[in-house]
Each structure stands twice: as structure tokens, then as C-alpha cells.
Motif scaffolding. Structure first.
Motif, mmCIF file in Angstrom:
data_model
loop_
_atom_site.group_PDB
_atom_site.id
_atom_site.type_symbol
_atom_site.label_atom_id
_atom_site.label_comp_id
_atom_site.label_asym_id
_atom_site.label_seq_id
_atom_site.Cartn_x
_atom_site.Cartn_y
_atom_site.Cartn_z
ATOM 1 N N GLN A 40 5.153 9.724 -32.843
ATOM 2 C CA GLN A 40 3.878 9.884 -32.160
ATOM 3 C C GLN A 40 2.706 9.562 -33.087
ATOM 4 O O GLN A 40 1.736 8.907 -32.690
ATOM 5 N N LEU A 41 2.797 10.010 -34.331
ATOM 6 C CA LEU A 41 1.745 9.693 -35.300
ATOM 7 C C LEU A 41 1.642 8.190 -35.515
ATOM 8 O O LEU A 41 0.547 7.640 -35.641
ATOM 9 N N SER A 42 2.774 7.532 -35.569
ATOM 10 C CA SER A 42 2.761 6.081 -35.752
ATOM 11 C C SER A 42 2.098 5.386 -34.572
ATOM 12 O O SER A 42 1.320 4.439 -34.750
ATOM 13 N N LEU A 43 2.377 5.879 -33.359
ATOM 14 C CA LEU A 43 1.734 5.287 -32.185
ATOM 15 C C LEU A 43 0.227 5.537 -32.196
ATOM 16 O O LEU A 43 -0.575 4.630 -31.909
ATOM 17 N N HIS A 44 -0.170 6.758 -32.532
ATOM 18 C CA HIS A 44 -1.603 7.067 -32.624
ATOM 19 C C HIS A 44 -2.271 6.219 -33.695
ATOM 20 O O HIS A 44 -3.420 5.752 -33.520
ATOM 21 N N LYS A 45 -1.595 6.019 -34.785
ATOM 22 C CA LYS A 45 -2.151 5.209 -35.877
ATOM 23 C C LYS A 45 -2.336 3.757 -35.436
ATOM 24 O O LYS A 45 -3.354 3.119 -35.748
ATOM 25 N N ASP A 46 -1.355 3.241 -34.687
ATOM 26 C CA ASP A 46 -1.479 1.868 -34.186
ATOM 27 C C ASP A 46 -2.621 1.756 -33.179
ATOM 28 O O ASP A 46 -3.397 0.775 -33.196
ATOM 29 N N ASN A 47 -2.772 2.758 -32.327
ATOM 30 C CA ASN A 47 -3.891 2.743 -31.373
ATOM 31 C C ASN A 47 -5.224 2.813 -32.101
ATOM 32 O O ASN A 47 -6.191 2.126 -31.741
ATOM 33 N N ASN A 48 -5.267 3.650 -33.114
ATOM 34 C CA ASN A 48 -6.492 3.767 -33.900
ATOM 35 C C ASN A 48 -6.830 2.448 -34.574
ATOM 36 O O ASN A 48 -8.003 2.045 -34.622
ATOM 37 N N GLN A 49 -5.826 1.754 -35.063
ATOM 38 C CA GLN A 49 -6.063 0.480 -35.722
ATOM 39 C C GLN A 49 -6.585 -0.568 -34.738
ATOM 40 O O GLN A 49 -7.524 -1.323 -35.051
ATOM 41 N N ARG A 50 -6.039 -0.580 -33.537
ATOM 42 C CA ARG A 50 -6.518 -1.528 -32.529
ATOM 43 C C ARG A 50 -7.952 -1.218 -32.106
ATOM 44 O O ARG A 50 -8.773 -2.134 -31.944
ATOM 45 N N GLN A 51 -8.246 0.073 -31.946
ATOM 46 C CA GLN A 51 -9.610 0.447 -31.590
ATOM 47 C C GLN A 51 -10.600 0.071 -32.686
ATOM 48 O O GLN A 51 -11.715 -0.408 -32.418
ATOM 49 N N LYS A 74 -10.482 9.271 -38.559
ATOM 50 C CA LYS A 74 -9.269 9.574 -37.793
ATOM 51 C C LYS A 74 -8.054 8.894 -38.416
ATOM 52 O O LYS A 74 -6.959 9.497 -38.500
ATOM 53 N N ARG A 75 -8.241 7.642 -38.872
ATOM 54 C CA ARG A 75 -7.117 6.951 -39.516
ATOM 55 C C ARG A 75 -6.700 7.674 -40.778
ATOM 56 O O ARG A 75 -5.506 7.825 -41.061
ATOM 57 N N LYS A 76 -7.692 8.122 -41.543
ATOM 58 C CA LYS A 76 -7.363 8.831 -42.783
ATOM 59 C C LYS A 76 -6.619 10.121 -42.479
ATOM 60 O O LYS A 76 -5.645 10.470 -43.162
ATOM 61 N N GLU A 77 -7.035 10.836 -41.431
ATOM 62 C CA GLU A 77 -6.369 12.077 -41.056
ATOM 63 C C GLU A 77 -4.935 11.800 -40.602
ATOM 64 O O GLU A 77 -4.000 12.524 -40.988
ATOM 65 N N LEU A 78 -4.763 10.760 -39.790
ATOM 66 C CA LEU A 78 -3.416 10.414 -39.340
ATOM 67 C C LEU A 78 -2.522 10.006 -40.495
ATOM 68 O O LEU A 78 -1.332 10.333 -40.534
#
Length: 1008
Positions: A40-51, A74-78
Motif C-alpha cells: 500500500q505504501l508503494s502504491l501511495h508513493k507511486d501516486n504521490n510521484q505522479r501527482q 508527503k513523499r518524504k513521510e511515505l
């Protein structure tokens, strides 16, 4: 969380198996949960990167700096959370998995492999690497089934995803050979999973499996386990058939296959079966392909068109194979169960499956009824092809002949059937034709009159031909080979139809009996004519009996049938001495069946009016039957031949025939037709021919014991006597017990003794009787007067010693005294006892009491340990009193008594105990102890009795002894409860259960 991981890691290394198992399971489940969080963290990180990329690519006017900063935070926190989770996973993997995947407990290893497989499927970016895959590859060699099964299931999840197969190339090249070899795993479920894994590799990784790999899987389609064979059939389908006969789908519905594709499928199936030469029966191949290619195999239109094509390029073997495939697919669709030798494990069909089965049966019947006469006409000259075609009628819905008005096709079939019967004389064709006609001759069918008329025409034709050829045979002094062959073929046809149809009205008994009578009197009739003639007379008698049993028969009819049966039995008795072994065996089979049918059992069930038909054989016939059995069944193994291929097949067929003969003889014994004493001729070969006939003889022995236990025991003794007498006549009395044949007799006696089972009390009288009769036989012939030699039958006592462990101790004493009385009548050189007598005495001596069978069937070893411990303790505590103890005196109660001596006994009870214990005989005879013995018995190590049973002075050795013997003493109490048959006035045996030495109610503390 760190504390929990540390706790689980520490417990996973525990020596306690339960702690290790539970902590490993918890750690692996925790790891699985962390993997989900990391995913889940990896998916959130990928979404954050796209945003972030989308926001940064906007123009200066539309870009929001605050939005970019929040996304960076947010990326740093993830990233921090991901590093924290990966640290936990790394700690669990290195601290638990790396050590526990090779744990000594297979359940723990299975847990580890199952979980790592789920990690690889759920979070393939991190775990689907060679550094993790190697653990599954190594564990494929695990020796436990469950672990190997988890490995294969984990790999199936990976190979089923085509996107992941590119990352499995190195692993596949490294462990492919192991995965292919697991198809031959000794555990069927593991082998099935291995085949299914290879199917996924075949589908998703082209070119990985070589032809050599596939060829090692093909033979599995003929495996006896249906699940494994079906999986191998699916692999075969995807490898050979699917690429050539691929079915395209339109609108998610399968389009009807083209006739060309279907013919290609059957050609490929033929070439595989014929060229592989792996098996002789296509029914098993059809069953293996049924689950994956059932729709192709049920395309009977294409199959029959292939067989009926004029310009087909099929050879003789291919035509026979294609017919076998047609019959096998029809049988599978009609009956719904696999061929003989394969078991599905299912109890029945579901309603949906029964509906499909009924529809298929109607479909195949409608299609094949018009074509069956054409197939018979085309292949009528070939017996190998026409016999299975005639069997198709077994799977038809015959009512369709009436409901669909297909009587004209029935007429054509009956015509072809008559031509086939007249043309062939092979038993398989005639039996198939007779059975097919029997299925149609059902009075419930509306076409019964037509079929009955056709049957009458056929039998009239055969009977007229038989009468004509028989007259030529009886009148002519010489017949050429063609005439003999023609008469033999006619008799075979009539015999096959007499087996399935009532041909009594054609009166075939008299001409066949005249033929057999001439054969017995003159010996001029060829043997190939005699065999079917015997069968014809046999069926004639049985059909006549059927008519008389169903209605009120007159006395004249019964006596007429009795006369025919007795006359035929005399003919068969004469044939037992014929020079041709086939005639002898046929006469024996028919004779044993008739004697069994006309035995006293035929009046059971309210059929007393058949009592005049009861026939019991005379002594001469009984002896001839037994002699035939010795000459044709119990043949020395060296005379059987040791060939290969066809010779092996012939040898197996001969063995089945001999087993059939033996089973017929044993049935005559058990149903009281023959004297039960004749069973000794069978029982004496029990050990020598155990591999060939052991199951038949064992069942006969069991049934004979159920009928009369005493008589059966005497028969066993008679068998040993007969063997011993035969050996004595051949070898003489000198060194008889050293011969290999005598050793075999001892093995047979031991097997007989084991056949009595654990019911020692129930068999007590039988075993004692057997011993007494054996002693009488061993001393029945005395040595010459004035000679010091032993009686010739004395070695028989060694055979009796094999039955001694089945005796009770009291009976051993009685038999010993009986033996001594019998020996007093024989002069014997003093100081030189005979060897067999010594052996037999030793088997009856009290020392052997520990080896006798327990009435309740409990192990002997525990009883021996209990007796030994109680005996040692009794010796230790009462040695001073026993040094000068008279035999008949009552010993005073010692300070600390043994639990065995303390049991309630009347005066004189110690006398029997001391007689049974060899270790105490020195004391009872008044022999003084030596200094060494005195010191050993008086040493402190022998007295582990504390001054206070509950105080600190209690010895550890005594504590351990009591704890170890507590359960054994309870078991001994159960043992002794089975001996309640003894006289209550008699004393208990020395193995009576001892009381707990630590029980304060038994120990008198004040005595100390």
C-alpha cells in the motif's frame, strides 16, 4: 513492534516445539501483514510521484508552490514509513524465516514456504528475485509431502501470471529438472500438482520444456491414479492436440469445430497411442483425456465417418485402435465411471452429471443404431474388430428402437449378427454376439417376437449342422481336419449361446452325451471336439434344473435329471485321467461346479422338493479330485518356466487357471461336499505356495475354523503328520531335523500356530488336544528292542514346540508330566537325552512362561520387566529369611515385604512361586549364599527403602522406579483380569501386579 519482533524471534529459536511452531506462525503472518502495508505504501508513493510530476509540469501561472511542497513532504513521510516497514520485514526475514524454513518440524517448514509464496505474488517487485526464489527451489527436495506440496502451490501462483514469468527464467533453468522429476513423486497429490505446474509453464513459457521433458510425462496418462492420469492427459492435450485443433471463440461461446479439425484430433490421438507403444488398452488414454477433451471424444459422427470412409489411409492396427477408442468413449459417456483399475474416490454422480449422462446415452444410441449394421458389415471378417462393435449394444438405450421406429435397422443388425456368428468361432466374438442377442430378447420390448424368431432361426441352423456333422463322425472311422474343425466350431457356437439362452427345446443333451460316451470308451474323438461338448451337457443340466426349480416338478422329472447328472459326473471322472490336460482341467471345473450345485445346500430356502437331486460323491471320486489337485495345482516352482514377455503372460494365465481349480476344490470342502479331512492336502502347502495361493488357503482355513474349531485343529495336525511321514519315507530318521524340508515344516507349524489368533482362552482346549495328539504320534513307533536309538517320529516334537507359546502355564505343566509318563515306556540311554525331547521340554519349561501369549493380547516385554523388578525386590528384601527356609513352611512377614509376596495367598502359596522362579531355587533348596552374594544382597544399594516415606530420605531411584512402573502395573492388572478362568483356590501367578511402593497404605511405616 520492535519488542514484539524481538519476542517472536527469540521464541522461534526455542527448544520447545510448541513455542517454536506458534512463534514462527505468528511471525510469518505478521510478515504477510507488513508486506500488505508495504504494498500500500508503494502504491501511495507511486501516486504521490505522479501527482508531483503533473503539478511540476504545469505552467508558471497554474503551478501551486504550496501544493508542490506538501507533495514533497508527503513523499518524504511515505519514504520514512517504507524504510521503517522494510526494516521490520528484514528483521523478521533474517531472524525467523532464514532459520525456520529448514526447521526439523515439517509443519514449520510448510508455513514458511506458504508465506513466502504469498509475498512473491503480492509484492513481486521486492520479493520476486532469485535471492528469495532459491529458498523455494531448495525446498523442492524436501522429504515431507506437505512441504513439497506447498512449494508447488507457491510456484503455481507465480507461473500462472504471464507478467511474472519473464522474471522466472533463471529459476526455471536451474530447477526445471527437479520440477519435471516430481511428476514421478511417490505421493500422488504432489505428482498431480507437479503436472499442473508444468502445464502452466507449457502455456506461459514457450520453448522451456524440451521434447525429452515432455516424453517423461506422457507415460503418466496410463497411471492407475485417475487424478494424476487426468492431469497428465491435460498436459498431453495442451502439448500435442491443442496447437493443431485450436478452437476459436466468438462472443465468448465456443463455435462448433470443423470436421477437418476433429479428424486431425483423432489422427493425432491414433499416432500417439500406436507409436508410443506405452500401453495396450486405449480405454485408459480416453479416460485420461475425458476431462479436458471430452467434447472431442464424444464427437461420434467424426469417429464413425473415419471408420466408414472408403479411401481412408488407416492400417489394420489403426482401425482396431480407432474402434477401441469409439467403444471406450461410448462406455465412458454411458456409464460415467473410469475403466477397471482406476478409482475416482467419488460415491456417485451429481444430478447435473446424471442429466448429461442420460442425454449422451440417447444421443449416441440415435447416431449408432443406423450405423452399427454398416460397421459390422465392413469389419465382419476381423474378429478383433467385430467383437468390440458387438459390445456397443451394452451401452444403448434399446427403447429407442421402439420409440423412434427404427425396427428396420434392428432387422439389419440381426442379419449381420447371424453372419458374424456363422463366420467366426472365436470365444470372444461368440460371447459378445450371444450377449448382444440376450439384451434384445427382453419380453418387455415390443420387438421381442422379431428377435425371438431370429434367434430360433440361428439355433435351428446351428443344430441342423451339428446333427449332420455328428452323424458323420459317429459313422465314419476317419475324419479329416476340415470336418473336425467344422464340428468343433459348431459346438463352440452352440455352447456360447447355451450359456446365455435357454436351448432346452432343441434337446442337445442326448447327442452330446453319445459323443462323449464314445470319446471315453474308444478315445477316437479329437480333444478339441470334447471340450465344447462337455460344456454343452453342463449347460443342459443347469437349464433343466432351472425349469424344475421354478415350478412343481414331478418325481419322475427329478429322477431323470438326477440320472443325467450322475451319468455326466461319471464321464467327467473318466476325463480326469485323460491324456490331454485341457480336458482334465475342464472336467475338473465342471465336476466341482455340479457337485457344489447338487450339494445339500440346494434344499435351503424352502426347496425341500429338490432333495431327491442331492448328490454326494463317493470316496473314489473324492480321492481322484484330491489327486488331480496335487498333480495340476501344487506344482514345484521350478517347473513353471521363467520366460519373458509372452512367456510371462502365459505363465500368469496358467497361474489364474490353477487358482480357479484350487478355489473350486476349497468350495467343495467348505460346503460339506468333500470330507473336511481332505483339506489337509491343501493346508500342508500353505507355506510353500503362500505367494501363489496364500489368500485362498487362508480364507479356507478361516472358514473351516468357523464351521468346526476342533476338527480344523485336527486337520492342521494331520497336515503336519502327512508332511513329516513323507519326509521320513524319503530321507529316513537320521538327522531329519537338519534338512531344509524339515525347516520348512517348522515354518508351516509356526504359521499354523499364528492362525489361532490372540484368543488364547478360547483356543485353550484345542491347543492342549493338539499337543497330546502330537506327543502320541511322536512316540507311536518305538525303536527296536535293546536299541538306544530314538523313535522315528520323535523329531515331530520340534514341530509341536511351535505351538507351545499358545499354552497357559498350567497346561505346560500338565503336558510336561504327560510327556514324562509317555517316555517312561521307552528305554533311553542315561545321561544322553534325545534332542527333540530336550527342545520340546524347553518350550514347555517355566522359563518360557514370559514368552507365552497374553490372553488380552498385550505386549510381553512390559510383563517381563514387571516380573523381573518384583522378583529382584523380593529377593533383596527377604534374602535373610530365605537362606534357611524350608520348602513347605510359611514364611514370616518380613519388615518390608515385596508387593508380590504380600498378595493374599493361602498356605503353600509361596511354594508355587518359588517353583516358577529359577532365581530363587537356590534358596529354597537350602543352599547357603556365598560371601559375594551376601555382600551384594546386604549392600545399601539393594535397600532403597526410606526411614520415612514422605521425608527427604526417599531415594531418587525408588521414586523413578515407582513412576515408571505405575502404568505398567495397571497394564498388568488388565492382563491378570483375563485369567479369571483359573481355579480361584489356586494361587496367583508370580506375574501378579505389584502394588505401588510409595503407597502409604501399603507400606507399614511403623515397622521401620
Amino acid at each position: 513492534m520492535d519488542n514484539l519482533i524481538s519476542l517472536l524471534t527469540g521464541l522461534s529459536d526455542s527448544q520447545v516445539r510448541a513455542f517454536r511452531h506458534t512463534s514462527t506462525l505468528a511471525a510469518m503472518k505478521l510478515m504477510t501483514s507488513l508486506v500488505r502495508v508495504a504494498l500500500q505504501l508503494s502504491l501511495h508513493k507511486d501516486n504521490n510521484q505522479r501527482q508531483y510530476e503533473a503539478e511540476r509540469n504545469k505552467g508558471p501561472e497554474q503551478r501551486a508552490p504550496e501544493r508542490l511542497e506538501s507533495l514533497l513532504e508527503k513523499r518524504k513521510e511515505l519514504q520514512e514509513h517504507q524504510e521503517e516497514i522494510e526494516g521490520m520485514m528484514n528483521a523478521l526475514f533474517r531472524g525467523v524465516f532464514v532459520h525456520r524454513y529448514r526447521d526439523v518440524l515439517p509443519e514449520i517448514r510448510a508455513i514458511c514456504i506458504e508465506e513466502i509464496g504469498s509475498w512473491m505474488q503480492n509484492y513481486s517487485t521486492s520479493f520476486l528475485t532469485d535471492s528469495y526464489l532459491k529458498y523455494i527451489g531448495w525446498t523442492l527436495h524436501d522429504k515431507h509431502r506437505e512441504v513439497r506440496l506447498k512449494c508447488l502451490k507457491a510456484l503455481k501462483g507465480l507461473y500462472s501470471n504471464r507478467d511474472l514469468t519473464a522474471r522466472l527464467e533463471l529459476f526455471t533453468s536451474r530447477f526445471k529438472d527437479r520440477m519435471v522429476s516430481m511428476v514421478m513423486d511417490r505421493e500422488y497429490d504432489v505428482a498431480v500438482e507437479a503436472v499442473r505446474l508444468l502445464i502452466l509453464i507449457l502455456k506461459n513459457m514457450e520453448g522451456v520444456l524440451t521434447d525429452a521433458d515432455c516424453e517423461s510425462i506422457y507415460p503418466v496418462v496410463y497411471a492407475s491414479n485417475r487424478a494424476l492420469a487426468s492431469a497428465a492427459g491435460e498436459f498431453l492435450y495442451w502439448k500435442l492436440f491443442y496447437p493443431e485443433c485450436e478452437t476459436r471463440t466468438v462472443g465468448e461461446k465456443e463455435r462448433r469445430r470443423s470436421p477437418c479439425a476433429q479428424k486431425t484430433f483423432f489422427h493425432l490421438l491414433l499416432s500417439f497411442f500406436v507409436e508410443s507403444e506405452l500401453h495396450n488398452h486405449a480405454a485408459y488414454l480416453v479416460d485420461s483425456l475425458w476431462d479436458c477433451a471430452g467434447s472431442q471424444l464424444k464427437d461420434w459422427e467424426s469417429l464413425t465417418s473415419l471408420l466408414l470412409e472408403k479411401d481412408q489411409n488407416l492400417g489394420d492396427v489403426q482401425e482396431s485402435t480407432l474402434i477401441e477408442i469409439l467403444v471406450s468413449s461410448i462406455r465412458q459417456a454411458s456409464e460415467g465411471h473410469p475403466p477397471v483399475g482406476r478409482v475416482t474416490g467419488r460415491k456417485g454422480l451429481t444430478p447435473k452429471e446424471r442429466k448429461i449422462q442420460a442425454d449422451d446415452k440417447v444421443k449416441l444410441t440415435e447416431h449408432l443404431i443406423p450405423l452399427l449394421p454398416q460397421l459390422l458389415a465392413k469389419f465382419s471378417a476381423d474378429a478383433e474388430k467385430v467383437a468390440p462393435l458387438l459390445q456397443l449394444l451394452n451401452y444403448f438405450d434399446l427403447n429407442i428402437y421402439c420409440t423412434r421406429r427404427l425396427e428396420k435397422h434392428l432387422e439389419l443388425f440381426l442379419q449381420q449378427l447371424q453372419e458374424v456368428v456363422v463366420k467366426h468361432a472365436e470365444p470372444v466374438v461368440l460371447e459378445a454376439g450371444a450377449h448382444a442377442l440376450y439384451l434384445l430378447c427382453n419380453p418387455e420390448f415390443t420387438f421381442f417376437s422379431r428377435v425371438d424368431f431370429a434367434r430360433s432361426q440361428l439355433v435351428d441352423l446351428l443344430t441342423d449342422r451339428f446333427q449332420q456333422e455328428l452323424e458323420e463322425l459317429l459313422q465314419s472311422s476317419f475324419l479329416d481336419e476340415d470336418e473336425v474343425y467344422s464340428l468343433t466350431a459348431t459346438l463352440k457356437r452352440l455352447s456360447a449361446f447355451y450359456n446365455a439362452h435357454d436351448l432346452t427345446r432343441w434337446e442337445l443333451y442326448e447327442p452330446c452325451y453319445r459323443l462323449l460316451r464314445k470319446a471315453v470308451d474308444t478315445g477316437e474323438i479329437p480333444h478339441q471336439v470334447i471340450l465344447p461338448a462337455l460344456t454343452l451337457v453342463y449347460f443342459s443340466i443347469l437349464w433343466t434344473l432351472t425349469h424344475l426349480s421354478g415350478s412343481g416338478a414331478s418325481q419322475k422329472q427329478l429322477l431323470n435329471l438326477k440320472g443325467r447328472m450322475v451319468a455326466f459326473c461319471e464321464l467327467c471322472q473318466s476325463c480326469l485321467s485323460d491324456v490331454d490336460p485341457e480336458i482334465q482341467e475342464q472336467a475338473f471345473v465342471l465336476l466341482s461346479d455340479l457337485l457344489l450345485i447338487f450339494s445339500p445346500q440346494m434344499t435351503v430356502g424352502g426347496r425341500d422338493f429338490l432333495r431327491p437331486l442331492v448328490f454326494l460323491p463317493e470316496a473314489t471320486l473324492q480321492s481322484e479330485l484330491a489327486s488331480f489337485l496335487m498333480d495340476h495345482v501344487f506344482i514345484e516352482p521350478g517347473e513353471l518356466g521363467r520366460g519373458h514377455s509372452q512367456e510371462d503372460h502365459l505363465q500368469i494365465e496358467q497361474l489364474h487357471q490353477r487358482r480357479r481349480l484350487l478355489a473350486g476344490f476349497c468350495k467343495l470342502l467348505l460346503y460339506g461336499v468333500l470330507e473336511m479331512d481332505a483339506a489337509s492336502d491343501v493346508f500342508k502347502h500353505y507355506n510353500k505356495f503362500y505367494n501363489d495361493y496364500g489368500d485362498i488357503i487362508k480364507e479356507t482355513l478361516t472358514r473351516a475354523r468357523q464351521i468346526d474349531r476342533s476338527h480344523c485343529s485336527r486337520i492342521l495336525l494331520l497336515s503336519l503328520k502327512q508332511l513329516y511321514t513323507e519326509l521320513l519315507q524319503e530321507q529316513g530318521p537320521q538327522d531329519l531335523n537338519e534338512l531344509p524340508a524339515f525347516i520348512e515344516m517348522r515354518d508351516l507349524a509356526r504359521r499354523f500356530a499364528l492362525s489361532f489368533g490372540p484368543q488364547q482362552l478360547q483356543n485353550r482346549d484345542l491347543i492342549v488336544m493338539l499337543h497330546k495328539e502330537g506327543i502320541k504320534f511322536s512316540l507311536s513307533e518305538l525303536p527296536p528292542a535293546g536299541s538306544s536309538g530314538q523313535p522315528p517320529n520323535l523329531a515331530f516334537l520340534e514341530l509341536l514346540s511351535e505351538f507351545s507359546p499358545r499354552l497357559f502355564h498350567q497346561d505346560k505343566k500338565l503336558l510336561l508330566s504327560y510327556l514324562e509318563k509317555c517316555l517312561q515306556r521307552i528305554s533311553q540311554a542315561p545321561g544322553h537325552p534325545w534332542g527333540p525331547v530336550t527342545t520340546y521340554r524347553h518350550s514347555l519349561s517355566p522359563v518360557e512362561n514370559t514368552a507365552e501369549a497374553s490372553p488380552q493380547g498385550y505386549p510381553h516385554s512390559k510383563k517381563r520387566r514387571i516380573e523381573g523388578s518384583s522378583r529382584r525386590h523380593r529377593e533383596d528384601t527377604s534374602s535373610s529369611q530365605e537362606e534357611s527356609l524350608p520348602l513347605n513352611s510359611i514364611p514370616p512377614t518380613p519388615t518390608l515385604t515385596s508387593t508380590a509376596v504380600k498378595s493374599r495367598q493361602p498356605p503353600g502359596g509361596l511354594e508355587e512361586i518359588e517353583e516358577e522362579e529359577g532365581s530363587e531355587s537356590k534358596f529354597t533348596q537350602g543352599q547357603p549364599l556365598s560371601d559375594t552374594q551376601k555382600s551384594s544382597f546386604s549392600s545399601p544399594q539393594h535397600f532403597h527403602t526410606p526411614l520415612n516415606p514422605s521425608g527427604p530420605g526417599l531415594g531418587n531411584r525408588l521414586t523413578r522406579l515407582s513412576l515408571m512402573e505405575e502404568d505398567e502395573e495397571e497394564l498388568e492388572i488388565q492382563n491378570e483380569s483375563g485369567e479369571e478362568w483359573q481355579d480361584p483356590d489356586k494361587h496367583s501367578s508370580p506375574s501378579e501386579p505389584g502394588l505401588d511402593l510409595l503407597d502409604s497404605t501399603e507400606l507399614n511405616v511403623e515397622d521401620f
